[in-house]
Scaffold this active site. Sequence first.
Site, short mmCIF file in Angstrom:
data_model
loop_
_atom_site.label_atom_id
_atom_site.label_comp_id
_atom_site.label_asym_id
_atom_site.label_seq_id
_atom_site.Cartn_x
_atom_site.Cartn_y
_atom_site.Cartn_z
N GLU A 32 0.88 -1.17 0.00
CA GLU A 32 0.00 0.00 0.00
C GLU A 32 0.92 1.22 0.00
O GLU A 32 1.55 1.53 0.99
CB GLU A 32 -0.87 -0.05 1.26
CG GLU A 32 -2.19 0.65 1.08
CD GLU A 32 -2.07 2.15 1.34
OE1 GLU A 32 -1.75 2.88 0.36
OE2 GLU A 32 -2.31 2.58 2.47
N CYS A 59 -2.67 8.83 2.66
CA CYS A 59 -2.44 8.19 1.35
C CYS A 59 -3.63 8.40 0.43
O CYS A 59 -3.46 8.52 -0.78
CB CYS A 59 -2.12 6.71 1.53
SG CYS A 59 -3.33 5.80 2.47
P1 NDP Z 1 9.03 4.60 3.82
O1 NDP Z 1 8.40 3.91 2.68
O2 NDP Z 1 10.50 4.84 3.77
O3 NDP Z 1 8.76 3.79 5.19
C1 NDP Z 1 7.60 3.03 5.43
C2 NDP Z 1 7.92 1.90 6.41
O4 NDP Z 1 8.91 1.05 5.84
C3 NDP Z 1 8.52 2.39 7.73
O5 NDP Z 1 8.11 1.55 8.78
C4 NDP Z 1 9.99 2.26 7.49
O6 NDP Z 1 10.75 2.17 8.65
C5 NDP Z 1 10.05 0.96 6.73
N1 NDP Z 1 11.26 0.79 5.94
C6 NDP Z 1 12.11 1.72 5.46
N2 NDP Z 1 13.09 1.15 4.72
C7 NDP Z 1 12.85 -0.18 4.73
C8 NDP Z 1 13.48 -1.31 4.13
N3 NDP Z 1 14.57 -1.18 3.37
N4 NDP Z 1 12.94 -2.52 4.34
C9 NDP Z 1 11.83 -2.67 5.08
N5 NDP Z 1 11.18 -1.64 5.67
C10 NDP Z 1 11.68 -0.41 5.49
O7 NDP Z 1 8.23 5.92 4.04
P2 NDP Z 1 8.61 7.21 4.84
O8 NDP Z 1 8.05 7.08 6.20
O9 NDP Z 1 10.08 7.53 4.72
O10 NDP Z 1 7.80 8.28 3.98
C11 NDP Z 1 8.26 8.60 2.67
C12 NDP Z 1 7.09 8.84 1.76
O11 NDP Z 1 6.27 7.68 1.66
C13 NDP Z 1 6.12 9.90 2.23
O12 NDP Z 1 6.58 11.13 1.87
C14 NDP Z 1 4.86 9.54 1.54
O13 NDP Z 1 4.87 10.06 0.24
C15 NDP Z 1 4.93 8.04 1.47
N6 NDP Z 1 4.13 7.41 2.54
C16 NDP Z 1 2.95 6.87 2.21
C17 NDP Z 1 2.16 6.33 3.19
C18 NDP Z 1 0.86 5.74 2.86
O14 NDP Z 1 -0.06 5.83 3.66
N7 NDP Z 1 0.75 5.05 1.76
C19 NDP Z 1 2.56 6.32 4.58
C20 NDP Z 1 3.85 6.86 4.83
C21 NDP Z 1 4.60 7.39 3.82
P3 NDP Z 1 11.39 3.48 9.28
O15 NDP Z 1 10.29 4.47 9.48
O16 NDP Z 1 11.93 2.97 10.54
O17 NDP Z 1 12.42 3.94 8.29
#
Ligand code: NDP
Length: 494
Positions: A239, A273
């Site tokens: 998602e 989102c």
């Molecule tokens: P990320 O996609 O980087 O992170 C989402 C989750 O994945 C977090 O729990 C993160 O952990 C984890 N994660 C990060 N790197 C890895 C990896 N290599 N392997 C497995 N898990 C990983 O999103 P961000 O929070 O950095 O946000 C960036 C952008 O993503 C936002 O600007 C937005 O555009 C989008 N976003 C969309 C969402 C939605 O509802 N669809 C929700 C959040 C973000 P950790 O936080 O510890 O790095």
Amino acid sequence: MSTATEQRTFDSLNPATGSVVGTHPVHDAAAVRAAVAAAGPAAEWWAGLGWAERRRRLLDYKAVIARDIARIVTMVHEETGKPKADATLEVILTITHLDWAARNARKVLGPRRVSPGPTGLNIAATLEYLPLGVVGVIGPWNYPVFTPMGSIAYALAAGNAVVFKPSELTPGTGVLLAELFAESVPEHPVFRTVTGLGETGAALAGDPGVKKIAFTGSTATAKRVMAACAQNLTPMVAECGGKDALIVDADADLAAAADAALWGAMSNAGQTCVGVERVYVVDAVYDDFMRELTGRAEKVRAGEEYGPITMPGQIDVIRRHIDAAVANGKAVLGGPESVRPPYVDPVIVEDVPEDSPAVREETFGPTVTVKRVADAEEALERANASAYGLAGTIFSGDRRRAMDLARRMRTGMTAINSVISFASIPALPFGGLGDSGFGRIHGADGLREFSRPKGVSRQRFALPGMNLTSFSRGQAELDRLVRLVSFLHGRRKQ
Ligand code: NDP
């Protein structure tokens, strides 16, 4: 992050004040492996409890959450900065989903007889959906209860154990959700949380003991998670956010459309989102709609109606999108000066070129672009011209027309004459296509997502003269079957 004597830790910060909300361990690959290993037997025990007992435990968990709502709300408020009222709504929505998943799991997934068809008269055919085992959930920070629980509640209801890695920005919320679950299910670690940064999530995705990953976050990270899953052929649900459009047709209720567009774009500081990021308005009502929209938007302030930008790094993305939009379009409300970290006041820009990052990329901030279009068809065409495909909204006075547009909108969900309403209906599946990801949470599809179909065919009696799966089969048996098939299927319909 601090490096403690034995175990590394990290702090979660209040994005509004910068103060430390909590300190949590960085679970490394070995700690994740241990959590998944412990979850394996817990999954077997949980699956063995059966439908009725699991339902009872999950409804009890729901009651624990409902009773402890203030504690969860405070944690969400402190970790994300969102107003307590918004956090309260988020938890209430979660409760309705948990309730639905608990009450409907057996009906959706339990064993059922299916018709064996005319050539299988002697067979009893049974279909059921069995749990996968351990499900890994990697969650975001924007709705740190509602979004991960959209996977966790449905995975648990389907009979799985869950290891949850919350975002590093909201670990306390993740820890609390698992702690409260243990009040209803104290015997085994059926739902546990591991904390840490990206590497912790990567370790979870790459653990062979995890039988499915449910990921919410950015498209770029989803690809990395998918690559980690590929090592073990672990399936995943992704998602990944969107660039959702709201369409205003000529016969729409403009006051309602403006109200919804504003809330859809700005609530939760646009960190949703399925938030509204683009608005397409039919020419005939454009000026009236803009009057309604700006009149309302002028009264909305960051720090009052919504909180700060939760992830500090996102400020740069929002600023870049606003700068580019204003350079080539016309700012109707706010502009670059609206960015005053950690807050961003509402920004509305019209006539932004369709190739601008503010129209193409996920902004995840309290900004919206508005464009005048000739008619609803052009609006739909532009709405669909996105690499994303999560959700969208249509405001129209004509039910049939709105339904037709909704069906043709290239998204997983569409709301008509309301915004984001699909997320509050537990029976509706939630998920996207294209860069928004794949797979579904919520509803019957969400329950099936965390299970594997199992088909069983039991021969009740031997059909005399029809043993086709035997080397003793004769030509006469085959001839009988051919006659039967040509009788059943050989007639052409006009
Ligand atoms: P990320 O996609 O980087 O992170 C989402 C989750 O994945 C977090 O729990 C993160 O952990 C984890 N994660 C990060 N790197 C890895 C990896 N290599 N392997 C497995 N898990 C990983 O999103 P961000 O929070 O950095 O946000 C960036 C952008 O993503 C936002 O600007 C937005 O555009 C989008 N976003 C969309 C969402 C939605 O509802 N669809 C929700 C959040 C973000 P950790 O936080 O510890 O790095």
